[in-house]
Design a protein around this motif. Sequence first.
Motif: not given
Length: 252
Positions: A128-140, A145-149
Amino acid sequence: MSDFEGLKALVTGGASGIGLATARLLAERGATVAVLDLDPSSVDEPLLGHRADVTDDTSVREAVAAAVAGLGGRLDVLVGNAGVGAQGTVEDNDDAEWHRVFDVNVLGMVRTARACLPHLRRSAHAAIVHTCSVAATAGLPQRALYSATKGAVLSLTLAMAADHIREGIRVNCVTPGTADTPWIGRLLDAADDPAAERAALEARQPAGRLVTAAEVAGAIAYLASPLSGATTGTSLAVDGGMQGLRLRPEAR
Ligand code: NAD
């Protein structure tokens, strides 16, 4: 390369952008690929399109059942990729919007995985591969809301990797920076000054340009490949250096 020869894959949000690039790449590398999307009308051969709304459990279960039947009753790879954006600080979105975006970006991946796991358990190369985001690991800025998801997607990926490793199912995610997809095209179109907004997004990434959907697809395929059989519980940055690098200003 034909590392996916004979394997069956399912990509959510696979009618556009990163999902479409991934579905096409997996097919080029030998997989038979089904796509689940709100609007699969643009999906063409050899991809097999199925309509599903990842916010609706019945819709997901029916579409996964139909997709797996179309794949010959087997499934080896799930790419949980469908997602939507959200802008603003914590003050800018009401509860309904928070619920809506979590419903797509987090519960969407949960519902899809839940429907796919019984099939993945029967695979010798389940991933399984999920598409996460740099928004998960850097404060933008303007992305509360998007980063929290996406933070939730990162944690979900790790927890699922632990839960399913003894069943032979690997779970990983990619954390793309800003990628040049129809989504970002819509964001730029809505900006007061699209050229300035694009330049700002490009400058935010040390590589000085946006990531391409094909580059994210390459990373997803790497994680999904049977060649990566020892890789689980990881996140792979595809962000032009945005998370890890701190450059000095260019000498003039
Ligand atoms: P996109 O808008 O081009 O494609 C998203 C696809 O998901 C669309 O085909 C859409 O119909 C589908 N989708 C949306 N809601 C759905 C639902 N409820 N049910 C089923 N399908 C649904 O976007 P993209 O840029 O390719 O983004 C794909 C993923 O990549 C998302 O999870 C996004 O958060 C993530 N991501 C994108 C970027 C970027 O800069 N583009 C960066 C990091 C992460």
